[in-house]
Scaffold this motif. Structure first.
Motif, PDB file in Angstrom:
ATOM      1  N   ASN A  73       0.807  -1.222   0.000  1.00 45.70           N
ATOM      2  CA  ASN A  73       0.000   0.000   0.000  1.00 45.70           C
ATOM      3  C   ASN A  73       0.840   1.273   0.000  1.00 45.70           C
ATOM      4  O   ASN A  73       0.400   2.308  -0.491  1.00 45.70           O
ATOM      5  CB  ASN A  73      -0.934   0.020   1.210  1.00 45.70           C
ATOM      6  N   HIS A  74       2.035   1.209   0.609  1.00 45.75           N
ATOM      7  CA  HIS A  74       2.826   2.434   0.784  1.00 45.75           C
ATOM      8  C   HIS A  74       4.177   2.378   0.083  1.00 45.75           C
ATOM      9  O   HIS A  74       4.969   3.312   0.221  1.00 45.75           O
ATOM     10  CB  HIS A  74       3.017   2.708   2.275  1.00 45.75           C
ATOM     11  N   ASN A  75       4.460   1.288  -0.649  1.00 50.94           N
ATOM     12  CA  ASN A  75       5.693   1.139  -1.426  1.00 50.94           C
ATOM     13  C   ASN A  75       6.944   1.365  -0.589  1.00 50.94           C
ATOM     14  O   ASN A  75       7.867   2.058  -1.000  1.00 50.94           O
ATOM     15  CB  ASN A  75       5.694   2.084  -2.635  1.00 50.94           C
ATOM     16  N   LEU A  76       6.992   0.768   0.603  1.00 48.73           N
ATOM     17  CA  LEU A  76       8.160   0.888   1.466  1.00 48.73           C
ATOM     18  C   LEU A  76       9.048  -0.337   1.276  1.00 48.73           C
ATOM     19  O   LEU A  76       8.594  -1.413   0.893  1.00 48.73           O
ATOM     20  CB  LEU A  76       7.724   0.990   2.933  1.00 48.73           C
ATOM     21  N   ASP A  77      10.336  -0.161   1.559  1.00 52.02           N
ATOM     22  CA  ASP A  77      11.306  -1.243   1.434  1.00 52.02           C
ATOM     23  C   ASP A  77      11.235  -2.117   2.679  1.00 52.02           C
ATOM     24  O   ASP A  77      11.504  -1.642   3.794  1.00 52.02           O
ATOM     25  CB  ASP A  77      12.708  -0.653   1.268  1.00 52.02           C
ATOM     26  N   ILE A  78      10.902  -3.394   2.521  1.00 48.88           N
ATOM     27  CA  ILE A  78      10.691  -4.246   3.689  1.00 48.88           C
ATOM     28  C   ILE A  78      11.992  -4.590   4.394  1.00 48.88           C
ATOM     29  O   ILE A  78      11.973  -4.980   5.556  1.00 48.88           O
ATOM     30  CB  ILE A  78       9.918  -5.536   3.328  1.00 48.88           C
ATOM     31  N   ASP A  79      13.121  -4.445   3.724  1.00 48.25           N
ATOM     32  CA  ASP A  79      14.403  -4.733   4.370  1.00 48.25           C
ATOM     33  C   ASP A  79      14.806  -3.638   5.349  1.00 48.25           C
ATOM     34  O   ASP A  79      15.669  -3.862   6.199  1.00 48.25           O
ATOM     35  CB  ASP A  79      15.504  -4.908   3.324  1.00 48.25           C
ATOM     36  N   ARG A  80      14.210  -2.454   5.232  1.00 44.02           N
ATOM     37  CA  ARG A  80      14.555  -1.356   6.128  1.00 44.02           C
ATOM     38  C   ARG A  80      13.455  -1.040   7.137  1.00 44.02           C
ATOM     39  O   ARG A  80      13.458   0.006   7.759  1.00 44.02           O
ATOM     40  CB  ARG A  80      14.863  -0.095   5.308  1.00 44.02           C
ATOM     41  N   LEU A  81      12.504  -1.961   7.315  1.00 42.91           N
ATOM     42  CA  LEU A  81      11.408  -1.735   8.266  1.00 42.91           C
ATOM     43  C   LEU A  81      11.821  -2.137   9.670  1.00 42.91           C
ATOM     44  O   LEU A  81      12.568  -3.093   9.862  1.00 42.91           O
ATOM     45  CB  LEU A  81      10.176  -2.546   7.865  1.00 42.91           C
ATOM     46  N   TRP A  82      11.313  -1.406  10.647  1.00 41.71           N
ATOM     47  CA  TRP A  82      11.485  -1.762  12.053  1.00 41.71           C
ATOM     48  C   TRP A  82      10.180  -1.475  12.763  1.00 41.71           C
ATOM     49  O   TRP A  82       9.350  -0.702  12.290  1.00 41.71           O
ATOM     50  CB  TRP A  82      12.648  -1.013  12.686  1.00 41.71           C
ATOM     51  N   VAL A  83       9.975  -2.119  13.906  1.00 45.93           N
ATOM     52  CA  VAL A  83       8.720  -1.984  14.652  1.00 45.93           C
ATOM     53  C   VAL A  83       8.814  -0.707  15.491  1.00 45.93           C
ATOM     54  O   VAL A  83       9.561  -0.644  16.461  1.00 45.93           O
ATOM     55  CB  VAL A  83       8.483  -3.210  15.549  1.00 45.93           C
ATOM     56  N   LYS A  84       8.064   0.289  15.085  1.00 46.70           N
ATOM     57  CA  LYS A  84       8.077   1.565  15.812  1.00 46.70           C
ATOM     58  C   LYS A  84       7.199   1.492  17.048  1.00 46.70           C
ATOM     59  O   LYS A  84       7.546   2.015  18.102  1.00 46.70           O
ATOM     60  CB  LYS A  84       7.588   2.681  14.894  1.00 46.70           C
ATOM     61  N   GLU A  85       6.033   0.839  16.918  1.00 43.92           N
ATOM     62  CA  GLU A  85       5.065   0.810  18.012  1.00 43.92           C
ATOM     63  C   GLU A  85       4.345  -0.525  18.025  1.00 43.92           C
ATOM     64  O   GLU A  85       3.998  -1.062  16.981  1.00 43.92           O
ATOM     65  CB  GLU A  85       4.051   1.946  17.799  1.00 43.92           C
ATOM     66  N   ALA A  86       4.163  -1.066  19.218  1.00 47.32           N
ATOM     67  CA  ALA A  86       3.341  -2.262  19.413  1.00 47.32           C
ATOM     68  C   ALA A  86       2.552  -2.021  20.692  1.00 47.32           C
ATOM     69  O   ALA A  86       3.017  -2.305  21.784  1.00 47.32           O
ATOM     70  CB  ALA A  86       4.202  -3.512  19.511  1.00 47.32           C
ATOM     71  N   SER A  87       1.361  -1.460  20.538  1.00 44.03           N
ATOM     72  CA  SER A  87       0.574  -1.085  21.713  1.00 44.03           C
ATOM     73  C   SER A  87      -0.598  -2.043  21.891  1.00 44.03           C
ATOM     74  O   SER A  87      -1.144  -2.583  20.931  1.00 44.03           O
ATOM     75  CB  SER A  87       0.063   0.350  21.586  1.00 44.03           C
ATOM     76  N   VAL A  88      -0.962  -2.235  23.150  1.00 46.33           N
ATOM     77  CA  VAL A  88      -1.990  -3.205  23.526  1.00 46.33           C
ATOM     78  C   VAL A  88      -3.070  -2.494  24.326  1.00 46.33           C
ATOM     79  O   VAL A  88      -2.768  -1.614  25.134  1.00 46.33           O
ATOM     80  CB  VAL A  88      -1.360  -4.337  24.367  1.00 46.33           C
ATOM     81  N   GLY A  89      -4.318  -2.878  24.109  1.00 47.67           N
ATOM     82  CA  GLY A  89      -5.425  -2.317  24.869  1.00 47.67           C
ATOM     83  C   GLY A  89      -6.495  -3.360  25.122  1.00 47.67           C
ATOM     84  O   GLY A  89      -6.460  -4.461  24.578  1.00 47.67           O
ATOM     85  N   LYS A  90      -7.454  -2.999  25.959  1.00 46.09           N
ATOM     86  CA  LYS A  90      -8.550  -3.911  26.277  1.00 46.09           C
ATOM     87  C   LYS A  90      -9.596  -3.882  25.174  1.00 46.09           C
ATOM     88  O   LYS A  90      -9.832  -2.859  24.554  1.00 46.09           O
ATOM     89  CB  LYS A  90      -9.211  -3.508  27.593  1.00 46.09           C
ATOM     90  N   SER A  91     -10.210  -5.021  24.954  1.00 46.21           N
ATOM     91  CA  SER A  91     -11.308  -5.123  24.012  1.00 46.21           C
ATOM     92  C   SER A  91     -12.516  -5.660  24.780  1.00 46.21           C
ATOM     93  O   SER A  91     -12.656  -5.391  25.973  1.00 46.21           O
ATOM     94  CB  SER A  91     -10.912  -6.035  22.855  1.00 46.21           C
ATOM     95  N   ILE A  92     -13.338  -6.452  24.132  1.00 42.81           N
ATOM     96  CA  ILE A  92     -14.533  -6.958  24.796  1.00 42.81           C
ATOM     97  C   ILE A  92     -14.184  -8.014  25.846  1.00 42.81           C
ATOM     98  O   ILE A  92     -13.077  -8.543  25.854  1.00 42.81           O
ATOM     99  CB  ILE A  92     -15.523  -7.561  23.774  1.00 42.81           C
ATOM    100  N   THR A  93     -15.117  -8.289  26.715  1.00 42.92           N
ATOM    101  CA  THR A  93     -14.972  -9.355  27.705  1.00 42.92           C
ATOM    102  C   THR A  93     -16.241 -10.188  27.685  1.00 42.92           C
ATOM    103  O   THR A  93     -17.331  -9.669  27.944  1.00 42.92           O
ATOM    104  CB  THR A  93     -14.753  -8.773  29.109  1.00 42.92           C
ATOM    105  N   MET A  94     -16.090 -11.472  27.377  1.00 43.98           N
ATOM    106  CA  MET A  94     -17.242 -12.358  27.415  1.00 43.98           C
ATOM    107  C   MET A  94     -17.428 -12.844  28.844  1.00 43.98           C
ATOM    108  O   MET A  94     -16.458 -13.192  29.517  1.00 43.98           O
ATOM    109  CB  MET A  94     -17.029 -13.573  26.508  1.00 43.98           C
TER     110      MET A  94
END
Length: 130
Positions: A73-94
Protein backbone atom coordinates in the motif's frame (compact mmCIF):
# COMPACT_ATOMS: atom_id res chain seq x y z
CA UNK A 1 -23.16 15.49 1.37
CA UNK A 2 -20.68 12.82 2.31
CA UNK A 3 -18.06 12.99 4.98
CA UNK A 4 -14.56 14.07 3.99
CA UNK A 5 -11.97 11.36 3.56
CA UNK A 6 -10.08 10.67 6.77
CA UNK A 7 -6.36 11.34 6.68
CA UNK A 8 -3.63 8.82 7.36
CA UNK A 9 -3.50 7.55 10.92
CA UNK A 10 0.28 7.20 10.80
CA UNK A 11 3.03 9.33 9.29
CA UNK A 12 4.62 9.09 5.83
CA UNK A 13 6.96 6.07 5.51
CA UNK A 14 4.91 4.19 8.14
CA UNK A 15 2.37 1.37 7.91
CA UNK A 16 -0.23 0.13 10.38
CA UNK A 17 -1.99 -3.12 11.21
CA UNK A 18 -4.58 -3.67 13.94
CA UNK A 19 -5.84 -6.90 15.49
CA UNK A 20 -9.08 -6.03 17.28
CA UNK A 21 -9.98 -9.26 19.07
CA UNK A 22 -7.01 -11.28 20.23
CA UNK A 23 -8.21 -13.97 22.65
CA UNK A 24 -6.43 -13.48 25.97
CA UNK A 25 -5.76 -10.82 28.53
CA UNK A 26 -4.05 -7.55 27.58
CA UNK A 27 -1.41 -8.17 30.24
CA UNK A 28 -0.29 -11.43 28.63
CA UNK A 29 -0.44 -9.91 25.14
CA UNK A 30 1.73 -7.00 26.28
CA UNK A 31 4.44 -9.45 27.35
CA UNK A 32 4.59 -10.82 23.81
CA UNK A 33 4.40 -7.35 22.22
CA UNK A 34 7.37 -6.31 24.35
CA UNK A 35 9.47 -8.92 22.53
CA UNK A 36 9.25 -7.01 19.24
CA UNK A 37 9.21 -3.34 20.20
CA UNK A 38 12.09 -1.46 18.55
CA UNK A 39 13.41 -4.44 16.59
CA UNK A 40 13.89 -4.83 12.86
CA UNK A 41 10.87 -6.42 11.20
CA UNK A 42 12.70 -9.59 10.16
CA UNK A 43 14.16 -10.11 13.62
CA UNK A 44 10.74 -9.55 15.18
CA UNK A 45 9.10 -12.17 12.95
CA UNK A 46 11.82 -14.67 13.90
CA UNK A 47 11.41 -13.92 17.61
CA UNK A 48 7.67 -14.51 17.38
CA UNK A 49 8.03 -17.65 15.26
CA UNK A 50 10.16 -19.36 17.88
CA UNK A 51 8.43 -17.97 20.97
CA UNK A 52 6.79 -20.44 23.32
CA UNK A 53 3.91 -18.07 24.11
CA UNK A 54 0.58 -19.00 22.52
CA UNK A 55 -0.32 -15.40 21.69
CA UNK A 56 2.84 -15.03 19.59
CA UNK A 57 0.92 -16.58 16.68
CA UNK A 58 -1.64 -13.75 16.63
CA UNK A 59 1.04 -11.09 17.10
CA UNK A 60 3.06 -12.58 14.23
CA UNK A 61 0.00 -12.49 11.95
CA UNK A 62 -0.59 -8.83 12.79
CA UNK A 63 3.10 -7.97 12.24
CA UNK A 64 3.15 -9.73 8.89
CA UNK A 65 0.02 -7.80 7.93
CA UNK A 66 1.75 -4.53 8.80
CA UNK A 67 4.77 -5.53 6.71
CA UNK A 68 2.50 -6.46 3.78
CA UNK A 69 0.65 -3.13 4.12
CA UNK A 70 3.97 -1.29 4.04
CA UNK A 71 5.10 -3.09 0.91
CA UNK A 72 1.85 -3.15 -1.08
CA UNK A 73 0.00 0.00 0.00
CA UNK A 74 2.83 2.43 0.78
CA UNK A 75 5.69 1.14 -1.43
CA UNK A 76 8.16 0.89 1.47
CA UNK A 77 11.31 -1.24 1.43
CA UNK A 78 10.69 -4.25 3.69
CA UNK A 79 14.40 -4.73 4.37
CA UNK A 80 14.56 -1.36 6.13
CA UNK A 81 11.41 -1.73 8.27
CA UNK A 82 11.48 -1.76 12.05
CA UNK A 83 8.72 -1.98 14.65
CA UNK A 84 8.08 1.56 15.81
CA UNK A 85 5.06 0.81 18.01
CA UNK A 86 3.34 -2.26 19.41
CA UNK A 87 0.57 -1.09 21.71
CA UNK A 88 -1.99 -3.20 23.53
CA UNK A 89 -5.42 -2.32 24.87
CA UNK A 90 -8.55 -3.91 26.28
CA UNK A 91 -11.31 -5.12 24.01
CA UNK A 92 -14.53 -6.96 24.80
CA UNK A 93 -14.97 -9.36 27.70
CA UNK A 94 -17.24 -12.36 27.42
CA UNK A 95 -18.95 -13.31 30.65
CA UNK A 96 -19.95 -16.90 31.25
CA UNK A 97 -20.96 -18.87 34.31
CA UNK A 98 -20.06 -22.25 35.69
CA UNK A 99 -22.28 -24.24 37.98
CA UNK A 100 -20.82 -25.03 41.40
CA UNK A 101 -21.80 -27.10 44.37
CA UNK A 102 -24.99 -26.56 46.38
CA UNK A 103 -26.84 -24.70 43.63
CA UNK A 104 -24.35 -21.86 43.35
CA UNK A 105 -22.63 -20.48 40.26
CA UNK A 106 -19.36 -18.70 39.55
CA UNK A 107 -18.63 -16.10 36.93
CA UNK A 108 -16.01 -16.88 34.27
CA UNK A 109 -14.46 -13.90 32.49
CA UNK A 110 -13.01 -14.46 29.01
CA UNK A 111 -11.07 -11.33 28.04
CA UNK A 112 -10.05 -10.15 24.58
CA UNK A 113 -7.37 -7.60 23.72
CA UNK A 114 -6.51 -5.18 20.90
CA UNK A 115 -3.11 -4.97 19.24
CA UNK A 116 -1.83 -2.07 17.13
CA UNK A 117 1.49 -2.45 15.30
CA UNK A 118 3.18 0.39 13.42
CA UNK A 119 6.24 -0.31 11.26
CA UNK A 120 8.46 2.47 9.94
CA UNK A 121 11.05 2.62 7.18
CA UNK A 122 14.45 3.82 8.39
CA UNK A 123 17.15 5.48 6.32
CA UNK A 124 20.52 3.81 5.94
CA UNK A 125 22.25 6.47 8.08
CA UNK A 126 19.60 6.10 10.83
CA UNK A 127 20.27 2.35 11.00
CA UNK A 128 24.00 2.91 11.44
CA UNK A 129 23.32 5.18 14.43
CA UNK A 130 20.91 2.73 16.06
Amino acid sequence: MSKPVAGRKVGEREALAVATTVRGSPQKLNLVAGLIRGKKAGEAVNALTFSSKAMAVDVRKCLQSAIANAENNHNLDIDRLWVKEASVGKSITMKRFATRARGRSTRIVKPFAKLRIVVQERDINEEAGA
